[in-house]
Design an enzyme around this catalytic site. Structure first.
Site, PDB file in Angstrom:
ATOM      1  N   ASP A  23       0.861  -1.171   0.000  1.00  0.00           N
ATOM      2  CA  ASP A  23       0.000   0.000   0.000  1.00  0.00           C
ATOM      3  C   ASP A  23       0.908   1.236   0.000  1.00  0.00           C
ATOM      4  O   ASP A  23       2.111   1.162   0.217  1.00  0.00           O
ATOM      5  CB  ASP A  23      -0.933  -0.034   1.225  1.00  0.00           C
ATOM      6  CG  ASP A  23      -2.120   0.886   1.053  1.00  0.00           C
ATOM      7  OD1 ASP A  23      -3.097   0.753   1.800  1.00  0.00           O
ATOM      8  OD2 ASP A  23      -2.077   1.762   0.140  1.00  0.00           O
TER       9      ASP A  23
HETATM   10  C1  GLC Z   1      -4.350   4.411   0.024  1.00  0.00           C
HETATM   11  C2  GLC Z   1      -5.192   3.220   0.443  1.00  0.00           C
HETATM   12  C3  GLC Z   1      -5.296   2.140  -0.598  1.00  0.00           C
HETATM   13  C4  GLC Z   1      -5.223   2.760  -1.985  1.00  0.00           C
HETATM   14  C5  GLC Z   1      -3.842   3.352  -2.163  1.00  0.00           C
HETATM   15  C6  GLC Z   1      -3.688   4.059  -3.513  1.00  0.00           C
HETATM   16  O1  GLC Z   1      -3.607   4.893   1.101  1.00  0.00           O
HETATM   17  O2  GLC Z   1      -4.885   2.604   1.686  1.00  0.00           O
HETATM   18  O3  GLC Z   1      -6.530   1.447  -0.374  1.00  0.00           O
HETATM   19  O4  GLC Z   1      -5.468   1.775  -2.980  1.00  0.00           O
HETATM   20  O5  GLC Z   1      -3.492   4.252  -1.113  1.00  0.00           O
HETATM   21  O6  GLC Z   1      -4.529   5.177  -3.558  1.00  0.00           O
END
Ligand code: GLC
Length: 680
Positions: free
Chosen positions: A281
């Site tokens: 993430d």
């Molecule tokens: C965010 C979220 C994740 C998302 C990623 C890209 O912090 O936790 O669910 O897909 O970043 O935006």
């Protein structure tokens, strides 16, 4: 497809993977590329860069093979032209011409925005949820998005947690079947289909168990709870063909998810034989320093790649890995091979550019589907004196802070455009068909008040957690103030989580939970309020009386004194139980019957529509398991089916159970609190 049948297919087809080739063998192309890549090109393939705009630095990075994938934001994406021009640089100007993956948070729609996932789950309609994912895939791929960061299948038992809105509720089975439906909707059966969108199950694993409902906070999850509650939805999604998974921010009982060798390399890659890609993430690898398990970016990079995290989102710690270290080289080569195989499997080498000629936007068909799923997601919790549907009213006042709200697309609204949203007032005014006068103010001629309240889209979603579950601000006081008009009150709630309605439930005649229903909000609402369709949604989370009861979910384990558990200052039961939802009709459940067919229980129940309205009913099957060593949940949902039943019609629901144990008992009914035991 019958849900019990689908359940059977999911279990039987555990090893098959629809849509994508499940073999983990490298092709000659991938092997050739691997042999020719420099160390920096390999690390480049393991990097997903955040690129809000194209500039000379980005162009230089693409040309030097330092970018394997790109994302550019929560509610924005490139035009097809911009996206393809970036791709052309990678394919035609980099040394090896490896195409770039373009990822985006397609959560519940891309341009046509459907209800938030928690709302969709209340439709209990697998086909609808899959259809919505198909539309999202068509629209997103027409812009050149290859990779959706969804379905989010974090079992969510705490309504204080902002991201419960993104999940399919508190039940592992529902998160499994709906997550699998989204994967199938995105990836379809044809790998090279024009609207192919690679799914990415998230957030692996246990993200929804954040202590206190505080996003990013730590979790305490036993191995058994991990395997029985939080892991199954990911397994179901992989069995449906998902080839990528996103590692979570949280730690798992003391080991961060993004450096957790046990859950990533041991469980996912070895035990489950997962041949796809694990994406971190956003900056979750660099966060390992905050967790305290790394003292430098290099430490963090080593911990993550060793655990099996293949691609790094946003940060660039993987460039700190040491090409002369044999372990680093082994881990990097394995991850690069997975990335290249992933790109090959989803057809990126063959089709690096956006496949269609035009960028798709909401059209009649997608709006029809958005309206239908929004209608079927809404849950009627109260309807005293059959106040709904609105019949006999000559004038209604549609009022409240959400009556003309356009921001009803949730926190993850992708490229949803507020100009596409039908507001509650617009929908009710347009569909009144000149039979009802719809006003924006309460007058002496008003026969009934439609009060629109809720949570705005930045009151749920990522890190939008709450310590209380009442309607935000002064809305409760406002609802109570409406009583001075002496008119029936229909309360419509636009929310992203279970709320505690105890303070206002007695002040209104009817309550309809609308969630954030997406672009067709007003039309779907009007369809139900005017009685063109009956509400059929049922809760996929428990609704507490007060936040002090939280966590309160239906499938808690048993206790030695189950009937003595209590509070001094609150009832122990929820305000509304898991699986609850009212209809304009009423259904009579016959006594369920059970028999063994080839040593597997088959459960049959007849349901009669006793009302005057054609309506859908969702029949649920629960199991109570026990053995002489461990305690089990007091109930576990193991099947459901939804059927449209005409007045006086009888429909037979059949459930085939696949994994019976000697002491299993079965219960059938209309909600987790309204069940009859099956004699078997
Ligand atoms: C965010 C979220 C994740 C998302 C990623 C890209 O912090 O936790 O669910 O897909 O970043 O935006």
């Amino acid at each position: 497809m019958k849900y019990s049948k689908l359940l059977f297919i999911i279990i039987v087809a555990a090893s098959c993977q629809a849509g994508l080739d499940s073999s983990n063998q490298s092709s000659s192309k991938v092997s050739e590329l691997l042999r020719n890549m420099t160390w920096n090109e390999k690390i480049g393939q393991l990097s997903m860069s955040y690129v809000p705009e194209l500039n000379s630095d980005v162009i230089a990075e693409i040309k030097s093979g330092k970018i394997g994938a790109i994302l550019n934001g929560r509610t924005s994406f490139y035009s097809r032209v911009m996206r393809d021009s970036m791709q052309r640089i990678a394919v035609e100007s980099s040394r090896l011409g490896i195409p770039i993956l373009f990822g985006h948070d397609v959560i519940h729609g891309f341009r046509t925005i459907f209800p938030i996932s928690l709302g969709q789950s209340c439709s209990w309609d697998i086909d609808l949820i899959r259809n919505a994912a198909e539309v999202a895939a068509s629209e997103a791929s027409s812009y050149g998005v290859n990779w959706a960061f969804s379905p989010m299948v974090d079992v969510s038992r705490d309504p204080r947690w902002g991201r419960i809105a993104e999940s399919y509720g508190e039940d592992p089975y529902l998160n499994s079947v709906f997550g699998a439906a989204v994967v199938s909707g995105y990836q379809g059966e044809q790998l090279d289909s024009l609207s192919f969108l690679a799914a990415c199950m998230k957030h692996y694993v246990g993200y929804g168990a954040a202590e206190g409902g505080r996003d990013y906070d730590y979790t305490e999850i036993s191995e058994r709870t991990l395997s029985e509650v939080y892991l199954p939805p990911f397994k179901a999604g992989l069995d449906a063909g998902a080839q990528s998974i996103m590692s979570a921010f949280n730690d798992i009982s003391g080991i961060p998810a993004t450096s957790n060798t046990h859950t990533v390399r041991d469980k996912l890659k070895n035990e489950w034989n997962f041949g796809g890609v694990v994406l971190s993430d956003w900056d979750a690898i660099a966060q390992l320093r905050h967790h305290g398990v790394a003292v430098s970016d290099k430490d963090a990079a080593v911990a993550a790649i060793k655990a099996g995290v293949d691609m790094e989102m946003k940060t660039k710690t993987y460039f700190e890995l040491d090409s002369l270290n044999l372990n680093h080289k082994t881990w990097v080569d394995e991850s690069v091979e997975r990335l290249l195989m992933f790109k090959e499997k989803i057809g990126l080498f063959d089709q690096p550019y956006a496949a269609t000629k035009y960028q798709l936007t909401p059209d009649t068909l997608s709006r029809f589907l958005a309206r239908k799923i929004a209608r079927e997601s809404m849950v009627m919790l109260k309807n005293d004196r059959k106040t709904l549907p609105l019949q006999g009213c000559e004038s209604i006042a549609v009022v409240g802070p959400f009556s003309e709200e356009k921001e009803l697309m949730g926190w993850w609204k992708s490229l949803g455009d507020t100009r596409d949203v039908i507001t509650p007032y617009q929908g009710l005014d347009r569909l009144a068909l000149s039979k009802i006068n719809v006003t924006k103010k309460i007058t002496n001629f008003t026969d009934l008040i439609v009060a629109c309240v809720g949570e705005s889209q930045d009151w749920f979603g990522e890190n939008n957690n709450r310590a209380f579950l009442d309607l935000p601000g002064e809305q409760e006081e406002w609802v109570k103030s409406l009583k001075k008009y002496g008119k029936p009150i229909v309360l419509i709630i636009f929310n992203g989580r279970p709320l505690s309605l105890t303070n206002i439930i007695d002040d209104v005649n009817s309550i309809l939970i609308a969630w954030h229903p997406g672009i067709e909000a007003g039309n779907a609402l009007a369809d139900l309020l005017y009685g063109f369709h009956s509400p059929s949604g049922k809760l996929t989370t428990t609704w507490p009386r007060s936040v002090g009861q939280v966590p309160l979910y239906y499938n808690r384990r048993t206790s030695g004194r189950p009937d003595q558990i209590s509070y001094k200052d609150e009832l122990i039961t929820p305000l509304f139980p898991f699986g609850f939802g009212l209809s304009y009709s009423s259904f009579e459940y016959d006594v369920p019957e059970g028999e063994f067919v080839e040593s597997h229980p088959r459960i049959t129940i007849d349901v009669t529509n006793q009302g005057q309205t054609k309506a859908s009913e969702i029949v649920q099957l629960y199991r109570k398991r026990a053995d002489n060593i461990e305690t089990f949940p007091r109930l576990s949902l193991i099947g459901f089916d939804k059927k449209l039943i005409a007045p006086d019609e009888i429909k037979t629901f059949i459930f085939q159970v696949a994994d019976h144990q000697p002491r299993d008992r079965y219960f059938c009914g209309s909600s987790s609190a309204d069940l009859v035991e099956v004699g078997i």
